[in-house]
Design an enzyme around this catalytic site. Sequence first.
Site, PDB file in Angstrom:
ATOM      1  N   ASN A  94       0.860  -1.187   0.000  1.00  0.00           N
ATOM      2  CA  ASN A  94       0.000   0.000   0.000  1.00  0.00           C
ATOM      3  C   ASN A  94       0.886   1.223   0.000  1.00  0.00           C
ATOM      4  O   ASN A  94       1.351   1.683   1.046  1.00  0.00           O
ATOM      5  CB  ASN A  94      -0.919  -0.001   1.224  1.00  0.00           C
ATOM      6  N   GLU A  95       1.120   1.735  -1.203  1.00  0.00           N
ATOM      7  CA  GLU A  95       2.028   2.857  -1.365  1.00  0.00           C
ATOM      8  C   GLU A  95       1.338   4.151  -0.955  1.00  0.00           C
ATOM      9  O   GLU A  95       0.104   4.181  -0.798  1.00  0.00           O
ATOM     10  CB  GLU A  95       2.455   2.947  -2.846  1.00  0.00           C
TER      11      GLU A  95
END
Length: 636
Positions: free
Chosen positions: A159-160
């Site tokens: 989850n950037e």
Amino acid sequence: MHTSESQQRERIRTEIFADADAASRQLAGEIAALIRERAAAGKGVVLGLATGSTPVRLYRELIRMHREEGLSFKNVITFNLDEYYGLTRDHPESYWRFMHEQLFNHIDLPAAQINLPNGTLPRGEVFGSCRAYEDKIAAAGGLDLQVLGIGRTGHIGFNEPGSTRESRTRLVTLDGLTRRDAARDFLGEANVPRHAITMGVGTILDARRIVLLAWGESKAGVLAQAVEAAPVDTLPASFLQGHPNVRFYIDGSAASALTRMRHPWLVGPVAWTPEMARRAVVWLSHTVGRPVLKLLDEDYSEHGMADLLTEQGSVYDLNIRIFNELQHTITGWPGGKPGADDTHRPERAEPASKRVVVFSPEPSHDMLGMGGTLRRLVDQGHQVTVVYQTSGNLAVPDADALMATDFVSDLAGCFPGEAGPAEAFARVVRGELLEKSAFVGDSAQVRRLKGLVRRGEARASIKLCGLAEKAVRFIDLPFYEEGRYRQFKPGAADREAIARLLAEVRPHQIFVTGDRDDPSSVAGVCFSLVGNACVGFAGDDWFSDCRVWLYHGVETPCDAAEIDMAVPVSPRELSQKTQAIFPHRSQRGHSAVASGLREPWQQAEKQNRDLATTYDALGLADYEAIEAFRRWMPGA
Ligand SMILES: N[C@@H]1[C@@H](O)[C@H](O)[C@@H](COP(=O)(O)O)O[C@@H]1O
């Protein structure tokens, strides 16, 4: 200091452990207790698992408990956080393979109870498969415990930055920094997949309990933000703040940017040791934008440091004392100034010519961290030995190795009919390299050739420092030659090689780096080998006359308050240093040594210039650049 007071700025409960092993043992113990408790009640456990180097110690401990303490995983169901998209399961870097090699193959977890996102499906089927993954987690009763690491972008899973708090399992595009960080695993950034499938932030937050692990200084900044700043989607780990049962288990280096560690006087009373006073005054000078000698009573009292003044006397005395301490860190004589009074110098004057060992985890770390100082040591008549601990072959792009094979073949072509074993070797390696369609691990011979490429670069670099070739040792430690990134296992042969070398040279000075790196990184492993060897020599005569100096890696900023020796670098020396980094051509550009768009020499230059600017702002002399060192003592 009272714990809850010192942690008042922390929005996530964070426990700092002596080292990564201690933290991993703690979590492994908790997981084992949960598994046993549920098993005794005839129930199962659903674990969320992570990849990366961080949880490897946890997995090793769980395997040990399975083997030695009969811990069974028969009642466990696992769901992994993420998987690269587009890699086959048996690809050396697939998370499926990683998990099997690091954990699943060594415990009695039934294969049917193992779940990872499927990165091999055609695009059209990914959406459905992500939903099915969510459904399966729910059908298993939800995650009892989710283990997390953290990426340098602040990502959890994949989850950037930009991921929302509500996000669920999905296909994502990887951030540039994440891909650069993975470049070494994949032997080049070009081989790193652009996409991955990851559980969402929302999926992770649904776990009943979450433990995030982190080691090393490179994670410190992002961790401090996640723990102390308001949650934002530019830092997905900060969303963990909303969870009712989350803990961070981290080591001292990863904790170093937390307020209670870096600026403890801001969160409660502190014992004003000389080191603490120096840190606080340097911080105050920076914060109010005034040099040390111009700090006023009100600066101290307005910044929660009135008690320091009370304890230390007048502001005048305190400012002068700290100024002098800082002043005394500066020396143009890193090996000591012969014949000079050394009462206030960082190094002792005698012996005038010292035996010096500079350890470099890979070729180039020496030059990046202390190229200016290295030259001074040579010029000032010390007997310097540079020891390249590993060959660094994992960081050589195929293209550079191909050039080397071409060169050997061309050279052999100059002597028709006389092709020897070297040419045959180059031909085989060339064939292997050309046949590589996608990423595959390099064979021993390809690695050998790549190691030679770095040797050539190191020699060219070191020559520019005025060092003779015989002053350079390549010891190619076996942990590296036999290992892969994130999975190194140093052993007796590595320890013996370092101890042998030190016993032979019996140096008066040792320069080493990596003390604050992730303990599973190359620099981290290399430091612990030297550190442990020093502990072993602590009772020896020669070692009592030896000082150990830590130099800095280029990716983390130097804190002026922590410096014991500051070696000024003149404009000419700085350009000589840059010139000496330049021959490390395999490390330029796309290599993971470079972060952002910066080339390695630019990073080093910036770090050295920034430190000079900091010293100038503190009211010290205005130098072009400075290289910094901390003194290290075994057991300290
Ligand atoms: N998808 C993984 C993350 O789950 C992991 O936390 C991160 C950090 O890796 P390391 O533990 O090697 O620092 O790497 C990858 O991006």
